[in-house]
Design a protein around this motif. Sequence first.
Motif, PDB file in Angstrom:
ATOM      1  N   UNK A   8       0.823  -1.207   0.000  1.00 37.18           N
ATOM      2  CA  UNK A   8       0.000   0.000   0.000  1.00 37.18           C
ATOM      3  C   UNK A   8       0.858   1.258   0.000  1.00 37.18           C
ATOM      4  N   UNK A   9       1.872   1.305   0.866  1.00 36.81           N
ATOM      5  CA  UNK A   9       2.747   2.475   0.904  1.00 36.81           C
ATOM      6  C   UNK A   9       3.528   2.607  -0.411  1.00 36.81           C
ATOM      7  N   UNK A  10       3.946   1.465  -0.962  1.00 42.13           N
ATOM      8  CA  UNK A  10       4.628   1.502  -2.244  1.00 42.13           C
ATOM      9  C   UNK A  10       3.751   2.082  -3.337  1.00 42.13           C
ATOM     10  N   UNK A  11       2.457   1.718  -3.340  1.00 41.68           N
ATOM     11  CA  UNK A  11       1.536   2.249  -4.344  1.00 41.68           C
ATOM     12  C   UNK A  11       1.391   3.762  -4.205  1.00 41.68           C
ATOM     13  N   UNK A  12       1.302   4.234  -2.950  1.00 36.83           N
ATOM     14  CA  UNK A  12       1.165   5.676  -2.722  1.00 36.83           C
ATOM     15  C   UNK A  12       2.425   6.407  -3.182  1.00 36.83           C
ATOM     16  N   UNK A  13       3.602   5.863  -2.860  1.00 32.82           N
ATOM     17  CA  UNK A  13       4.853   6.518  -3.251  1.00 32.82           C
ATOM     18  C   UNK A  13       5.053   6.505  -4.763  1.00 32.82           C
ATOM     19  N   UNK A  14       4.543   5.468  -5.427  1.00 34.96           N
ATOM     20  CA  UNK A  14       4.680   5.410  -6.894  1.00 34.96           C
ATOM     21  C   UNK A  14       3.814   6.469  -7.591  1.00 34.96           C
ATOM     22  N   UNK A  15       2.828   6.984  -6.890  1.00 31.53           N
ATOM     23  CA  UNK A  15       2.041   8.082  -7.447  1.00 31.53           C
ATOM     24  C   UNK A  15       2.862   9.368  -7.504  1.00 31.53           C
ATOM     25  N   UNK A  16       4.021   9.358  -6.836  1.00 30.01           N
ATOM     26  CA  UNK A  16       4.950  10.476  -6.807  1.00 30.01           C
ATOM     27  C   UNK A  16       4.246  11.775  -6.382  1.00 30.01           C
ATOM     28  N   UNK A  17       3.732  11.835  -5.133  1.00 32.18           N
ATOM     29  CA  UNK A  17       3.166  13.109  -4.682  1.00 32.18           C
ATOM     30  C   UNK A  17       4.211  14.215  -4.771  1.00 32.18           C
ATOM     31  N   UNK A  18       3.787  15.392  -5.166  1.00 28.52           N
ATOM     32  CA  UNK A  18       4.723  16.499  -5.362  1.00 28.52           C
ATOM     33  C   UNK A  18       5.456  16.846  -4.072  1.00 28.52           C
ATOM     34  N   UNK A  19       4.742  16.816  -2.982  1.00 28.15           N
ATOM     35  CA  UNK A  19       5.313  17.208  -1.691  1.00 28.15           C
ATOM     36  C   UNK A  19       5.239  16.060  -0.703  1.00 28.15           C
ATOM     37  N   UNK A  20       6.284  15.900   0.084  1.00 25.76           N
ATOM     38  CA  UNK A  20       6.285  14.990   1.226  1.00 25.76           C
ATOM     39  C   UNK A  20       6.775  15.786   2.422  1.00 25.76           C
ATOM     40  N   UNK A  21       6.037  15.717   3.508  1.00 23.58           N
ATOM     41  CA  UNK A  21       6.386  16.467   4.713  1.00 23.58           C
ATOM     42  C   UNK A  21       6.627  15.476   5.836  1.00 23.58           C
ATOM     43  N   UNK A  22       7.821  15.497   6.407  1.00 27.41           N
ATOM     44  CA  UNK A  22       8.177  14.511   7.427  1.00 27.41           C
ATOM     45  C   UNK A  22       9.298  15.046   8.304  1.00 27.41           C
ATOM     46  N   UNK A  23       9.254  14.666   9.566  1.00 30.65           N
ATOM     47  CA  UNK A  23      10.359  14.960  10.472  1.00 30.65           C
ATOM     48  C   UNK A  23      11.443  13.903  10.281  1.00 30.65           C
ATOM     49  N   UNK A  24      12.595  14.122  10.902  1.00 35.52           N
ATOM     50  CA  UNK A  24      13.669  13.126  10.797  1.00 35.52           C
ATOM     51  C   UNK A  24      13.252  11.805  11.428  1.00 35.52           C
ATOM     52  N   UNK A  25      12.379  11.889  12.410  1.00 33.57           N
ATOM     53  CA  UNK A  25      11.860  10.677  13.047  1.00 33.57           C
ATOM     54  C   UNK A  25      10.342  10.728  12.972  1.00 33.57           C
TER      55      UNK A  25
END
Length: 316
Positions: free
Chosen positions: A252-269
Motif C-alpha cells: 500500500x505504501x509503495x503504491x502511494x509513493x509510486x504516485x509520486x506526490x509532489x510534496x512529502x512532509x516529514x520529520x527526521x523521526x
Amino acid sequence: LAVAFLVVLPYLLAGELPLFWGAVVTASLGYATEQQPLGASLVDLARWAFGARPGKALRSGPFWLGWLLFVGGSLGLARFAVGRRGEASGTAVVDGRARALLLAFTLGVALSIALSGIAQGHYLVQLAPFLALGAGLLWEALLAGRWRAPALGLLVVLAALVLWPLARPTYKLAKAVAQGERVIDAGPAYDIVAFLRANDPCRRPVLMFEDHVVWWLAGLKTPHKILTHPSNILKPFLVRAAMGPDMTPEVALGDVLRQRPTWVIAADRVYALNGKPLDAVFRGVLARDYAVVAEIQGRKIYRALDAPACPAAPSS
C-alpha cells in the motif's frame, strides 16, 4: 433498529454495502482484536489513569487525581450498586431504575474502552463523567456520616495535591495573557499551510504522516482515502478493509509513493514509522526522488525532483 437502518440506508441506496461492511464491521473488529492483548491494554489504561505515561516520569497532579476520581469513583459506584432500593445515601435516595441505568452505561463505556484494541489515555475521558458521579456519591455519604471530619480533611488534602501542580503554570499563563504575549502554540501546521499556498497555488498532492490537519486546512485531498489518518496505512487490518483482502502495508505504501506526490512532509523521526521496515523504504524513496526545500519547526518539506513547475495563472 431504526438507527441501524438509517446508518445502512445511504450505503444501500448507493449500492455500496461491501464498503459499509468493510469500514464499519471488518475494520472495527480488526482494530479491536489485532493490536494489543486485553491484559496489556488494562495495564496501560491503569497507568494512564494515574498519570504514569509510558516512558515519562510520574506526575503528582494526575496521580492524586487518579485516586480522587478513579478509586473514589469506583468505590462510590460499588456502594451505589449494592445499596438497597430506597436507601438514603447522604441526601440522595437510591432508585432502582436510576441505579440500573448508571451502572449499565458505566460498564458499557468501560468495556468499550478496555476492548477497543489499544490503550490511549484520552479514551478515559469517556469514563470520567460516570466516575465523577461515583466519587460524588462516595464523598456525599462520607460527609453525611460519623466520619465527616476525617473525610473532609482527606478531601481537602487530595484537592490540594491535584491543584497545586497547576498553580505555577496557571500563574504563568495568566501573566502572559496580561502582558499580551502569544500563549497558544498552534504547532507547525499553519506555517506549513502558508508555505504550500505560497509555493504551490495549483494544490498538487501532499503526503505526510504527522500534522495531517494540513490537508483539511489547505483544502487538499489525501493521496489515498486510507490516509485520512496517516497511521492507517501501517495497520494490516485497515489496509485489507480499505484496499483489498490481499493488500499489505508494504504494498500500500509503495503504491502511494509510486504516485509520486509532489510534496512529502516529514520529520527526521516519524513516530508511526519508527522502528518499522517501512521506514527504510520511505527514507530510501526520499533520498532518491526528493530534495529538501524548506524546514518548518522540525518538519522537512520535500519536493519531487521531477515535479513540473506549477502552471502560471492566465493573465486577465
